[in-house]
Structures are given as structure tokens and as C-alpha cells.
Design a protein around this motif. Structure first.
Motif, PDB file in Angstrom:
ATOM      1  N   ASN A  34     -17.129   3.882  -6.689  1.00 12.02           N
ATOM      2  CA  ASN A  34     -17.196   1.871  -6.580  1.00 12.02           C
ATOM      3  C   ASN A  34     -17.162   1.724  -8.631  1.00 12.02           C
ATOM      4  N   GLU A  76       1.031  -1.170  -0.240  1.00 13.12           N
ATOM      5  CA  GLU A  76       0.169   0.166  -0.133  1.00 13.12           C
ATOM      6  C   GLU A  76       0.376   1.084  -0.009  1.00 13.12           C
ATOM      7  N   LYS A  82     -10.427  -1.618   4.487  1.00  7.81           N
ATOM      8  CA  LYS A  82      -9.010  -2.848   5.005  1.00  7.81           C
ATOM      9  C   LYS A  82      -7.611  -2.024   5.079  1.00  7.81           C
ATOM     10  N   SER A 142     -15.185  -2.458   0.600  1.00  9.62           N
ATOM     11  CA  SER A 142     -14.861  -3.548   1.424  1.00  9.62           C
ATOM     12  C   SER A 142     -13.133  -3.737   1.116  1.00  9.62           C
ATOM     13  N   ALA A 143     -13.220  -3.281  -0.207  1.00 11.13           N
ATOM     14  CA  ALA A 143     -11.745  -2.956   0.320  1.00 11.13           C
ATOM     15  C   ALA A 143     -10.684  -1.911   0.536  1.00 11.13           C
ATOM     16  N   SER A 160     -15.377 -11.375 -11.250  1.00  8.39           N
ATOM     17  CA  SER A 160     -15.620  -9.916 -10.641  1.00  8.39           C
ATOM     18  C   SER A 160     -16.082  -9.199 -11.590  1.00  8.39           C
ATOM     19  N   GLY A 171     -12.651   2.439  -5.832  1.00 13.67           N
ATOM     20  CA  GLY A 171     -12.166   1.239  -5.279  1.00 13.67           C
ATOM     21  C   GLY A 171     -13.528   0.720  -4.349  1.00 13.67           C
ATOM     22  N   LYS A 172     -13.783  -0.882  -4.328  1.00 13.08           N
ATOM     23  CA  LYS A 172     -14.698  -1.515  -3.645  1.00 13.08           C
ATOM     24  C   LYS A 172     -14.419  -1.175  -2.006  1.00 13.08           C
TER      25      LYS A 172
END
Length: 296
Positions: free
Chosen positions: A81, A4, A47, A43-44, A240, A40-41
Motif C-alpha cells: 500500500n 486491466e 476487485k 479495495s482495488a 486521496s 495499490g489499495k
């Protein structure tokens, strides 16, 4: 975590290189007005373990909220998204306002003039960057299709919703939204295959030099250099929806279904005319159409 931070440092190095280039060419770079979009999603994004900000010159840029005109690039509204819901709603709003104004002068216009105004003012906005709509859910495409339905009601002075608009679109030669997106996909693929597209597109969507096609007339295999290479997707990536919307995936999927006689045409104007005829016949049917044009 290291990965990251590696991405963050690459972004900052890229911005620093842009600033150096602009300084060398006597161009003003306004770091404070630079927008930073985090895509991004959910969920991502949840994190993420580091602060989502980058340093650009003397300014520290934080991600913008996707509100108002934030996230607008080249006239396209992005969202976190990449659902393109903001863009679809923006197009519908613009077209709705234009149609409302056109209805005010409806009695002063004949049918050919209405068709001309609709295609120049309304449909041109629906078609702008419409290749981005490839692979979107039907509920978003239906919103754009409703805008085309409103155009048909304006042209033919129809009041209230109709069950079927096919005959109106057939008479005005207006393709539905799905086929308009398919037309743009095939046109971009044609430019890539025939070396008329920018280099970065030909790198992302390379031609499939090893493809072969079997000629049924003689039974011999001949090389087909007019196909695009379909990328290999892992079992995770293949499921995906966002990855299947990538140009490297959607372009070969649509382009390779076209007959060789159509893909190998030299004239781009002839290709567009033949392609529109094929799509038109697929939707509305037609007579006196060559068989090879409809084969896949």
C-alpha cells in the motif's frame, strides 16, 4: 477488464524490450530472479478480475510477498500500500543497532566526536531517500523522530526519555524530521527550477512559466519564473492521501511558499545554507535573521 489486460500487456511488452536490449549488448538477463510487485489499495486489489502474473521470457512471474528483502529497491523497502512502514521500521532497527554499539564506547568519546559519528552513521541513514516520507502520517514520522531523540541522549549522556529535546538539537544544529524532509523537497525543487535535475523529473514537475508576483515596492507585476506548476486534481483525487504524496503535488506546495529571493538564488550551496537557516529559525527561533528569509 480490457483496461486491466491492456496494462498487463504493456508491462510484458516493456519487459520484452528490456530483454532484447540486454541481449543486443551481450548482457545476461535472469528472468527467474526478477521480482514482480503489486501495489495499490486493498479495495482495488480485491476487485482484480485477472490473474496477477506477467510473462518475462520463458518465465511466468507472480507477485512477491512483502517479506524479508522482497520489495527492496535502491535500499528502500516497499509495501503493498506504499505506506513505507517497512522502510521506517528498517531504518529504526539499523540506527538502533548502531547506537547500541556506540554506547559501548561512549566514555572514550568527547562531544564533538559523538556529534560527528551520529551525523555520519545515524542521521545519514535517516536522511536517505527521506523525500519519500513527505505526507506520511505523524505516527510514522514520530518513530523516526524518536531515533533522533536517541541520538541526542547519546551525545549528552542522557538517561531516560526527556520531555523536550529542542535545546539539544539547537546546540548540535540537528533539524527535526519534518524539517529535514522539507529541506530535501526544496532542494529537489531547486534543481528542477534551475534545470539541474534529470529530464524525467522536470517533465513530472514542470515549472510554472505563467506565474506572476507583485512587487509591493512599486506596485507592478513582474514574471516569476521560479515557481512550479501545481497540478489540477479532481474532487476525488484531491481527497486521496496517496495522490497528495506525489512529487507533482508536494513539491509545488512546499516550494512555492518560499520567498522569491530564496528561490531565485544562483548558487546551490548558498541556497542550501539560506534554506537551512530559514528552517532552523522556524523551529528554534533566532536573531539577526533577514526579514525576507522568513517571508512566504
Amino acid at each position: 477488464i480490457n483496461a486491466e489486460y491492456g496494462v498487463k500487456s504493456k508491462i510484458e511488452d516493456c519487459l520484452a524490450a528490456v530483454k532484447r536490449w540486454m541481449d543486443q549488448h551481450w548482457l545476461k538477463c535472469n528472468e527467474a530472479k526478477t521480482e514482480f510487485l503489486l501495489l495499490g489499495k486493498n479495495s482495488a486489489l480485491d476487485k482484480m478480475t485477472f490473474k496477477p502474473s506477467v510473462k518475462f521470457g520463458d518465465s511466468e512471474i507472480v507477485p512477491e510477498q512483502f517479506l524479508g528483502t522482497a520489495g527492496k529497491t535502491l535500499g528502500v523497502y516497499l509495501d503493498g500500500n506504499l505506506t513505507l512502514e517497512r522502510q521506517v521500521n528498517s531504518v529504526r532497527k539499523q540506527c538502533g543497532m548502531l547506537l547500541k554499539n556506540l554506547w559501548q564506547v561512549n566514555r572514550c568519546l568527547d562531544k564533538p566526536t559523538k556529534i560527528l559519528l551520529v551525523k555520519q552513521l545515524i542521521i545519514s541513514r535517516v536522511d536517505y531517500c527521506n523525500i519519500l516520507y513527505a505526507g506520511l502520517p505523524n505516527k510514522l514520522l514520530e518513530r523516526l523522530q524518536k531515533t533522533l531523540n536517541s541520538c541526542a541522549r547519546f551525545i549528552y549522556n542522557l538517561h531516560g526519555h526527556q520531555e523536550d529535546y529542542s535545546r539539544y538539537f539547537k546546540e548540535t544544529h540537528i533539524l527535526p524530521i519534518e524539517k529535514r524532509v522539507e529541506f530535501k523537497i526544496c532542494l529537489m525543487a531547486y534543481k528542477i527550477v534551475h534545470k539541474r535535475a534529470p529530464g524525467y523529473l522536470m517533465e513530472q514537475v514542470p515549472a510554472d512559466d505563467g506565474a506572476v508576483v507583485t512587487r509591493l515596492t512599486r506596485g507592478n507585476a513582474h514574471p516569476d519564473s521560479f515557481k512550479l506548476k501545481y497540478p489540477k486534481l479532481s474532487s476525488i483525487n484531491a481527497s486521496s492521501k496517496l495522490r497528495r504524496r506525489r512529487p507533482s503535488v508536494i513539491l509545488p506546495e512546499v516550494w512555492n511558499r518560499l520567498p522569491l529571493e530564496l528561490r531565485s538564488m544562483d548558487s546551490i550551496e548558498g541556497f542550501k545554507a539560506r534554506l537551512k537557516t530559514r528552517l532552523f529559525v522556524e523551529v528554534f527561533g533566532g536573531e539577526n535573521c533577514p526579514d525576507w528569509l522568513l517571508l512566504s
